[in-house]
Motif scaffolding. Structure first.
Motif, mmCIF file in Angstrom:
data_model
loop_
_atom_site.group_PDB
_atom_site.id
_atom_site.type_symbol
_atom_site.label_atom_id
_atom_site.label_comp_id
_atom_site.label_asym_id
_atom_site.label_seq_id
_atom_site.Cartn_x
_atom_site.Cartn_y
_atom_site.Cartn_z
ATOM 1 N N LEU A 179 -45.881 -26.510 30.452
ATOM 2 C CA LEU A 179 -46.800 -25.644 29.723
ATOM 3 C C LEU A 179 -47.229 -26.284 28.411
ATOM 4 N N GLU A 180 -48.235 -25.699 27.792
ATOM 5 C CA GLU A 180 -48.747 -26.192 26.510
ATOM 6 C C GLU A 180 -48.062 -25.439 25.379
ATOM 7 N N LEU A 181 -47.332 -26.171 24.547
ATOM 8 C CA LEU A 181 -46.585 -25.538 23.467
ATOM 9 C C LEU A 181 -47.155 -25.945 22.117
ATOM 10 N N HIS A 182 -47.412 -24.946 21.278
ATOM 11 C CA HIS A 182 -47.910 -25.176 19.929
ATOM 12 C C HIS A 182 -46.750 -25.008 18.949
ATOM 13 N N LEU A 183 -46.386 -26.101 18.305
ATOM 14 C CA LEU A 183 -45.377 -26.052 17.247
ATOM 15 C C LEU A 183 -46.091 -25.709 15.955
ATOM 16 N N VAL A 184 -45.758 -24.573 15.375
ATOM 17 C CA VAL A 184 -46.474 -24.114 14.187
ATOM 18 C C VAL A 184 -45.493 -23.962 13.032
ATOM 19 N N LEU A 185 -45.752 -24.705 11.972
ATOM 20 C CA LEU A 185 -44.942 -24.621 10.759
ATOM 21 C C LEU A 185 -45.801 -24.024 9.655
ATOM 22 N N ILE A 186 -45.347 -22.927 9.087
ATOM 23 C CA ILE A 186 -46.078 -22.276 8.000
ATOM 24 C C ILE A 186 -45.515 -22.786 6.677
ATOM 25 N N GLY A 187 -46.355 -23.499 5.914
ATOM 26 C CA GLY A 187 -45.883 -24.060 4.653
ATOM 27 C C GLY A 187 -46.789 -25.182 4.182
ATOM 28 N N ALA A 188 -46.265 -25.964 3.251
ATOM 29 C CA ALA A 188 -47.044 -27.059 2.672
ATOM 30 C C ALA A 188 -47.046 -28.262 3.611
ATOM 31 N N ASP A 189 -48.146 -28.991 3.586
ATOM 32 C CA ASP A 189 -48.284 -30.197 4.406
ATOM 33 C C ASP A 189 -47.624 -31.366 3.683
ATOM 34 N N THR A 190 -46.317 -31.488 3.831
ATOM 35 C CA THR A 190 -45.539 -32.528 3.159
ATOM 36 C C THR A 190 -45.049 -33.558 4.170
ATOM 37 N N ILE A 222 -42.698 -30.795 28.194
ATOM 38 C CA ILE A 222 -43.430 -29.682 27.580
ATOM 39 C C ILE A 222 -44.538 -30.275 26.713
ATOM 40 N N HIS A 223 -45.766 -30.049 27.088
ATOM 41 C CA HIS A 223 -46.905 -30.644 26.377
ATOM 42 C C HIS A 223 -47.041 -29.986 25.006
ATOM 43 N N THR A 224 -46.865 -30.765 23.949
ATOM 44 C CA THR A 224 -46.710 -30.202 22.608
ATOM 45 C C THR A 224 -47.776 -30.706 21.654
ATOM 46 N N GLN A 225 -48.284 -29.779 20.837
ATOM 47 C CA GLN A 225 -49.135 -30.138 19.710
ATOM 48 C C GLN A 225 -48.594 -29.436 18.475
ATOM 49 N N SER A 226 -48.685 -30.107 17.335
ATOM 50 C CA SER A 226 -48.048 -29.614 16.113
ATOM 51 C C SER A 226 -49.084 -29.281 15.054
ATOM 52 N N HIS A 227 -48.789 -28.222 14.286
ATOM 53 C CA HIS A 227 -49.717 -27.780 13.247
ATOM 54 C C HIS A 227 -48.936 -27.289 12.032
ATOM 55 N N ILE A 228 -49.416 -27.641 10.848
ATOM 56 C CA ILE A 228 -48.890 -27.113 9.596
ATOM 57 C C ILE A 228 -49.964 -26.226 8.991
ATOM 58 N N ILE A 229 -49.596 -24.969 8.687
ATOM 59 C CA ILE A 229 -50.573 -23.990 8.225
ATOM 60 C C ILE A 229 -50.047 -23.323 6.959
ATOM 61 N N PRO A 230 -50.871 -23.217 5.914
ATOM 62 C CA PRO A 230 -50.442 -22.495 4.715
ATOM 63 C C PRO A 230 -50.551 -20.991 4.910
ATOM 64 N N GLY A 231 -49.876 -20.238 4.063
ATOM 65 C CA GLY A 231 -50.016 -18.783 4.096
ATOM 66 C C GLY A 231 -48.695 -18.062 4.246
ATOM 67 N N GLU A 232 -48.796 -16.730 4.337
ATOM 68 C CA GLU A 232 -47.627 -15.891 4.579
ATOM 69 C C GLU A 232 -47.228 -15.999 6.048
ATOM 70 N N VAL A 233 -45.927 -16.072 6.295
ATOM 71 C CA VAL A 233 -45.445 -16.407 7.635
ATOM 72 C C VAL A 233 -45.963 -15.448 8.698
ATOM 73 N N GLU A 234 -45.704 -14.139 8.522
ATOM 74 C CA GLU A 234 -46.064 -13.185 9.570
ATOM 75 C C GLU A 234 -47.558 -13.172 9.845
ATOM 76 N N GLN A 235 -48.357 -13.118 8.770
ATOM 77 C CA GLN A 235 -49.813 -13.051 8.938
ATOM 78 C C GLN A 235 -50.364 -14.335 9.548
ATOM 79 N N ALA A 236 -49.855 -15.484 9.093
ATOM 80 C CA ALA A 236 -50.360 -16.763 9.591
ATOM 81 C C ALA A 236 -50.020 -16.964 11.064
ATOM 82 N N LEU A 237 -48.811 -16.580 11.469
ATOM 83 C CA LEU A 237 -48.426 -16.712 12.873
ATOM 84 C C LEU A 237 -49.254 -15.794 13.760
#
Length: 283
Positions: free
Chosen positions: A192-203, A222-237
């Protein structure tokens, strides 16, 4: 010991979704499927002696009538549970899964704890049969089960469709790294396609953590793509899930203190309440 997919069946609007989700998981994991119905003691009518309130001196007759009524209710509840289990087995068979059934009477969460040693994955509806809406408030049994158990719990709702896109909420902590390892070692999400999502600063540190997780998951098929996203955790997810048509969310149910552990973890708890797609909770 043989480990099973255990799916909890009741009269709620989520019963069909639980059946379909359980069949999907059983086939993916190549694990036996058991449908469970628990006639919870808390759902029984309270024991009250109403004879004194009548004042007609017929206490023995009234008590006998009440006892007979309770017995009839109990028999009816058992028969309803048996019919629901039969219907669940028939529905699973259409998906190619020969399931067994188990009917218990007692406390719901205590029953799950007793069965935990043979449970590979527990599947629950988002709320019980007492809730009228498919998206009603989270059932208390769901929260209690997640607190009490250490096996993975998959919470579903509405109508279930086999997921194609999965989102894993990742923060680089030891607990979410363990979640990555668990997914890599399980066939549940393979292919399956899995999105790894980290909420925080792009460090650089966050990028390195995502790289580690991505390599491990990709190597596991597991086909994976990764993303770093700023914001509040619950709302951003929640926003990411909607924008990318994510079919299932995966989260850890760990906290960083004994108090947070009792609360499951504030972010996890919020996501369980707000999610409109199945949510896989890893312990």
């Amino acid at each position: 010991m043989t480990t099973n997919v255990i799916a909890c069946i009741d009269g709620s609007s989520h019963a069909s979704a639980v059946c379909d989700c359980a069949s999907w998981a059983s086939l993916r994991l190549t694990s036996p499927l058991t449908f469970l119905h628990v006639q919870d003691k808390s759902q029984a009518a309270p024991d009250r002696d109403l004879s004194g309130s009548i004042g007609l001196g017929s206490q023995e007759h009234l008590l006998a009538a009440l006892a007979d009524l309770d017995a009839q209710r109990s028999k009816l509840a058992i028969e309803q549970g048996r019919l629901m289990l039969e219907a669940a087995q028939a529905r699973a068979l259409k998906s190619g899964v020969v399931a067994t059934s188990l009917q218990r009477h007692g406390e719901f969460v205590e029953t799950l704890v007793e069965l935990e040693a043979s449970t590979r994955l527990l599947i629950l509806g988002r709320h019980g049969e007492d809730s009228a809406s498919a998206y009603a408030h989270l059932g208390s049994h769901v929260e209690q089960a997640i607190r009490a158990l250490h096996c993975p719990v998959l919470v579903t709702q509405g109508q279930f469709k086999a997921p194609k896109k999965i989102m894993l909420a990742f923060d680089g902590s030891a607990t979410t790294r363990k979640s990555v390892t668990m997914l890599a070692e399980s066939p549940l999400l393979a292919g399956l396609e899995l999105h790894l999502v980290l909420i925080g600063a792009d460090t650089a540190e966050h990028q390195e953590q995502l790289k580690w997780a991505g390599v491990l998951l990709n190597d596991a098929g597991i086909h994976t793509q990764s993303h770093i996203i700023p914001g509040e955790v619950e709302q951003a997810l929640a926003a990411y899930q909607q924008q990318h048509d994510i079919d299932m969310i995966v989260m850890g149910a760990y906290g960083h203190s004994r108090i947070r552990q009792l609360l499951v973890g504030s972010t996890t708890n919020s996501m369980i309440r707000a999610a409109r797609v199945p949510l896989l909770i890893l312990r």
